[in-house]
Design a protein around this motif. Structure first.
Motif, PDB file in Angstrom:
ATOM      1  N   ILE A  10      22.911  29.382  58.534  1.00  0.00           N
ATOM      2  CA  ILE A  10      23.312  28.620  57.961  1.00  0.00           C
ATOM      3  C   ILE A  10      22.776  27.621  58.253  1.00  0.00           C
ATOM      4  O   ILE A  10      23.374  27.041  59.847  1.00  0.00           O
ATOM      5  N   VAL A  11      22.341  26.153  57.214  1.00  0.00           N
ATOM      6  CA  VAL A  11      22.215  25.033  57.636  1.00  0.00           C
ATOM      7  C   VAL A  11      22.759  24.150  56.650  1.00  0.00           C
ATOM      8  O   VAL A  11      23.757  24.460  55.719  1.00  0.00           O
ATOM      9  N   LEU A  12      22.805  22.942  57.074  1.00  0.00           N
ATOM     10  CA  LEU A  12      23.212  21.525  56.801  1.00  0.00           C
ATOM     11  C   LEU A  12      21.655  21.069  55.882  1.00  0.00           C
ATOM     12  O   LEU A  12      21.291  20.797  56.027  1.00  0.00           O
ATOM     13  N   ARG A  16      19.563  17.181  45.967  1.00  0.00           N
ATOM     14  CA  ARG A  16      19.840  15.907  44.621  1.00  0.00           C
ATOM     15  C   ARG A  16      21.087  15.400  45.227  1.00  0.00           C
ATOM     16  O   ARG A  16      21.687  14.908  44.277  1.00  0.00           O
ATOM     17  N   GLY A  17      20.967  14.994  46.694  1.00  0.00           N
ATOM     18  CA  GLY A  17      21.471  13.390  46.956  1.00  0.00           C
ATOM     19  C   GLY A  17      23.230  13.844  47.651  1.00  0.00           C
ATOM     20  O   GLY A  17      23.753  13.876  48.521  1.00  0.00           O
ATOM     21  N   MET A  18      23.491  14.905  47.500  1.00  0.00           N
ATOM     22  CA  MET A  18      24.417  16.049  48.356  1.00  0.00           C
ATOM     23  C   MET A  18      23.740  16.722  49.153  1.00  0.00           C
ATOM     24  O   MET A  18      23.785  17.557  49.341  1.00  0.00           O
ATOM     25  N   GLU A  19      25.179  16.564  50.335  1.00  0.00           N
ATOM     26  CA  GLU A  19      25.473  17.427  51.396  1.00  0.00           C
ATOM     27  C   GLU A  19      26.162  18.657  51.293  1.00  0.00           C
ATOM     28  O   GLU A  19      26.952  18.561  50.573  1.00  0.00           O
ATOM     29  N   ASN A  48      12.100  19.112  55.840  1.00  0.00           N
ATOM     30  CA  ASN A  48      12.392  18.277  55.817  1.00  0.00           C
ATOM     31  C   ASN A  48      13.781  18.046  54.749  1.00  0.00           C
ATOM     32  O   ASN A  48      14.326  16.423  54.829  1.00  0.00           O
ATOM     33  N   GLY A  49      14.483  18.752  54.120  1.00  0.00           N
ATOM     34  CA  GLY A  49      15.911  18.330  53.474  1.00  0.00           C
ATOM     35  C   GLY A  49      16.608  19.458  54.380  1.00  0.00           C
ATOM     36  O   GLY A  49      18.101  19.928  54.448  1.00  0.00           O
ATOM     37  N   ILE A  50      16.189  19.927  55.849  1.00  0.00           N
ATOM     38  CA  ILE A  50      17.390  20.718  56.402  1.00  0.00           C
ATOM     39  C   ILE A  50      17.727  20.096  57.190  1.00  0.00           C
ATOM     40  O   ILE A  50      16.716  19.088  58.140  1.00  0.00           O
TER      41      ILE A  50
END
Length: 59
Positions: A10-12, A16-19, A48-50
């Motif tokens: 499970i990752v944060l 598209r700009g939302m977490e 880089n998005g995680i």
């Protein structure tokens, strides 16, 4: 962080700009397929998005 991630983690991540918290469904090189716990697939993102990995849930 990419080396320590596995399918099922499970990752944060930011999409598209939302977490969001998402499951890693598949890994292809430096790309991660993310989805939800109901079988949905949301797409592919780069490392880089995680921003973090969930390692514990407390109630």
């Amino acid at each position: 962080m990419g080396d320590s991630l596995s399918v099922g983690d499970i990752v944060l991540c930011k999409v598209r700009g939302m977490e969001y918290l998402h499951l890693i469904k598949a890994i292809s090189g430096e790309r991660f397929q993310i989805g939800n716990n109901r079988g949905g697939i949301n797409g592919w993102i780069g490392a880089n998005g995680i921003f973090g990995k969930c390692i514990r849930v407390e109630s």
